[in-house]
Design a protein around this motif. Structure first.
Motif, mmCIF file in Angstrom:
data_model
loop_
_atom_site.group_PDB
_atom_site.id
_atom_site.type_symbol
_atom_site.label_atom_id
_atom_site.label_comp_id
_atom_site.label_asym_id
_atom_site.label_seq_id
_atom_site.Cartn_x
_atom_site.Cartn_y
_atom_site.Cartn_z
ATOM 1 N N ASP A 1 160.674 51.298 106.882
ATOM 2 C CA ASP A 1 161.468 52.347 106.259
ATOM 3 C C ASP A 1 160.461 53.357 105.709
ATOM 4 O O ASP A 1 159.454 52.963 105.098
ATOM 5 C CB ASP A 1 162.290 51.728 105.106
ATOM 6 C CG ASP A 1 163.687 52.293 105.080
ATOM 7 O OD1 ASP A 1 163.906 53.362 105.669
ATOM 8 O OD2 ASP A 1 164.571 51.658 104.462
ATOM 9 N N SER A 2 160.689 54.648 105.908
ATOM 10 C CA SER A 2 159.652 55.632 105.571
ATOM 11 C C SER A 2 159.274 55.563 104.093
ATOM 12 O O SER A 2 158.093 55.640 103.736
ATOM 13 C CB SER A 2 160.114 57.035 105.933
ATOM 14 O OG SER A 2 161.357 57.310 105.340
ATOM 15 N N GLU A 3 160.281 55.379 103.222
ATOM 16 C CA GLU A 3 160.004 55.356 101.778
ATOM 17 C C GLU A 3 159.171 54.145 101.411
ATOM 18 O O GLU A 3 158.271 54.225 100.581
ATOM 19 C CB GLU A 3 161.323 55.311 100.984
ATOM 20 C CG GLU A 3 162.253 56.506 101.200
ATOM 21 C CD GLU A 3 163.011 56.452 102.513
ATOM 22 O OE1 GLU A 3 162.872 55.451 103.271
ATOM 23 O OE2 GLU A 3 163.759 57.407 102.807
ATOM 24 N N GLU B 1 168.169 50.803 100.222
ATOM 25 C CA GLU B 1 166.712 50.946 100.062
ATOM 26 C C GLU B 1 166.228 50.597 98.658
ATOM 27 O O GLU B 1 165.102 50.118 98.491
ATOM 28 C CB GLU B 1 166.289 52.371 100.421
ATOM 29 C CG GLU B 1 166.403 52.627 101.910
ATOM 30 C CD GLU B 1 165.928 53.990 102.345
ATOM 31 O OE1 GLU B 1 165.982 54.262 103.553
ATOM 32 O OE2 GLU B 1 165.499 54.795 101.485
ATOM 33 N N LYS C 1 166.254 47.027 107.296
ATOM 34 C CA LYS C 1 166.274 46.841 105.839
ATOM 35 C C LYS C 1 167.337 45.840 105.420
ATOM 36 O O LYS C 1 167.230 45.188 104.383
ATOM 37 C CB LYS C 1 166.509 48.188 105.146
ATOM 38 C CG LYS C 1 167.835 48.843 105.443
ATOM 39 C CD LYS C 1 167.855 50.290 104.967
ATOM 40 C CE LYS C 1 167.205 51.199 105.976
ATOM 41 N NZ LYS C 1 167.115 52.602 105.591
ATOM 42 N N ASN D 1 172.711 54.242 102.392
ATOM 43 C CA ASN D 1 171.362 53.956 102.882
ATOM 44 C C ASN D 1 170.387 53.847 101.712
ATOM 45 O O ASN D 1 169.577 52.929 101.645
ATOM 46 C CB ASN D 1 170.925 55.042 103.870
ATOM 47 C CG ASN D 1 169.523 54.799 104.396
ATOM 48 O OD1 ASN D 1 169.201 53.700 104.839
ATOM 49 N ND2 ASN D 1 168.670 55.811 104.317
ATOM 50 N N LYS D 2 170.470 54.793 100.781
ATOM 51 C CA LYS D 2 169.545 54.753 99.631
ATOM 52 C C LYS D 2 169.855 53.546 98.763
ATOM 53 O O LYS D 2 168.947 52.921 98.204
ATOM 54 C CB LYS D 2 169.654 56.058 98.853
ATOM 55 C CG LYS D 2 168.406 56.544 98.188
ATOM 56 C CD LYS D 2 167.156 56.560 99.074
ATOM 57 C CE LYS D 2 167.284 57.373 100.338
ATOM 58 N NZ LYS D 2 166.056 57.355 101.165
HETATM 59 MG MG MG Z 1 164.498 55.271 104.603
#
Ligand code: MG
Ligand code: NAD
Length: 388
Positions: free
Chosen positions: A149-151, A220, A124, A216-217
């Motif tokens: 990234d999962s999201e 993201e 990311k 991390n968020k």
């Molecule tokens: Mg993620």
């Protein structure tokens, strides 16, 4: 045979990718052009033998002889050093996993886009530091970037067939990390071991600590803005301790599409590997009746100052993402070796952003990777100074 390369093959994302490649036919189905690792020679060599890789690259130059020993007689070419990692990305492959952690993943992914094929992007940091450059290069060469990234994979799937102009908001969820239920006054004394335990996901140490701090968020949110090209105010974060809903997209007709799945990165990686098809994947199926309830709450800005910093970064735009990421990486290194406290990380990043914004250089659009790396270097130096 489909040609593939995996950058960061020995890491958490890399191992999950390797697992799927082996389950989906291994060397009989995939021609492995290149595998790269940071330091773990033994594991890189095992993977290279299993996939009959044409090239194996270890990022630490001093480990070349060890790699050659480990791969003797295999027919796999060996190379070492950061330049060799970047050069491995020059070798054409139809599917490339960008799974290196940190800004070090930028150059290989950027180069790989020139093949005009599929770049599965777990790194990311590439989008945070150089989003416009990456997206423009993908367009120029006709390459497809698939978010891993999962999201973001969840948002990508929720948006299939939709018109982005009808999207009111993209909401990515956050587990809240290791300290979501800790009293705030304990956070300053949090240890590296405590921060390295994620409640739901098994990931590399750096992203796990970044989950506890929500850096991390923060990355993201910026990643979502860059990848989907959406107004930053429309990207929201919701704390969802169960980590089963990965993202929700809200449309102007009031409907929302959510993506659910077990917290297993092999879903997002497998989706990118088989896209546009969906293959059978070895991930747990959710038994919603047994799970019973899903809970959500807004993130507390005082507990997670990184989220506020991300808003500031998006407001400034330009090179601010590169400065933000580099300052964060430097502060994280210092926390891991015990030089600063958990709560100092956000303070360091804020100081770096303040100092660099005062010079007026942050708002400039990233015109080249060199510009990005230059601001990255400045931010690391200033971060180091603030921690002296
Ligand atoms: Mg993620
Ligand atoms: P990791 O630390 O487990 O693995 C990183 C890989 O990169 C390893 O192969 C390591 O050897 C290699 N590497 C490290 N430094 C390097 C350098 N300077 N040069 C070349 N190679 C280097 O990390 P990870 O958790 O697998 O994360 C990889 C990327 O995927 C990160 O950008 C992370 O944010 C993202 N991501 C990870 C997860 C996850 O579940 N682990 C989920 C979403 C996104």
């Amino acid at each position: 045979m489909r040609s593939i390369s995996v950058f960061g093959s020995t890491g958490s994302i890399g191992e999950s990718t390797f697992d799927l490649l082996m389950r989906q036919g291994g060397a009989a189905r995939y021609r492995t052009v290149a595998l790269t690792g940071g330091r773990n020679v033994a594991r890189l060599a095992e993977q290279a033998r299993a996939l009959k890789a044409e090239l194996a690259v270890i990022a630490e130059a001093r480990l070349l002889a060890d790699l050659r020993d480990a791969l003797a007689g295999s027919g796999t070419e060996c190379a070492a050093g950061p330049m060799a990692v970047a050069e491995a990305a020059e070798r054409p492959a139809e599917w490339i996993m960008s799974g290196i952690v940190g800004a070090a993943g930028l150059a290989p992914g950027f180069r790989a886009l020139a093949h005009g094929t599929v770049l599965a992007l777990a790194n990311k940091e590439s989008l945070v530091t150089a989003g416009p450059l990456l997206m423009a290069r993908a367009r120029k060469h006709g390459a497809t970037i698939l978010p891993v990234d999962s999201e973001h994979s969840a948002v990508f799937q929720a948006l299939l067939g939709e018109n982005l102009a009808t999207v009111e908001h993209i909401t990515i969820t956050a587990s809240g990390g290791a300290f979501r239920d800790w009293p705030m006054e304990r956070l300053a004394a949090a240890t590296v071991a405590e921060a390295s335990c994620h409640p739901n996901w098994a990931m590399g140490q750096r992203i796990t600590i970044d989950s506890a701090s929500m850096f991390n968020k923060a990355l993201e949110v910026i990643e979502a803005k860059e990848f989907f090209g959406i107004d930053p105010d429309r990207v929201e974060v919701l704390v969802h301790p169960e980590s089963l809903v990965h993202a929700l997209v809200g449309f102007r007709d009031g409907g929302m599409i959510a993506h659910l799945g077990a917290p297993d990165m092999r879903h997002a990686i497998g989706y990118a590997l088989n896209w546009p098809d969906r293959a059978h994947l070895p991930v747990a199926r959710l038994d919603l009746a047994r799970i019973g309830s899903l809970t959500f709450r807004n993130p507390d800005p005082a507990r997670y100052p990184a989220l506020g910093l991300a808003r500031e970064v998006m407001r400034i735009g330009g090179l601010a993402g590169a400065a933000f990421n580099a300052a964060k990486e430097t502060a994280l290194d210092a926390f891991i070796v015990g030089r600063i406290r958990f709560t100092d990380m956000a303070a360091v990043v804020e100081q770096v952003l303040d100092r660099l914004s005062a010079t007026g250089g942050l708002g400039k659009a990233p015109g080249s990777i060199d510009m990005v790396l230059d601001i990255d270097g400045q931010a690391r130096r200033i971060a180091a100074e603030t921690m002296q």
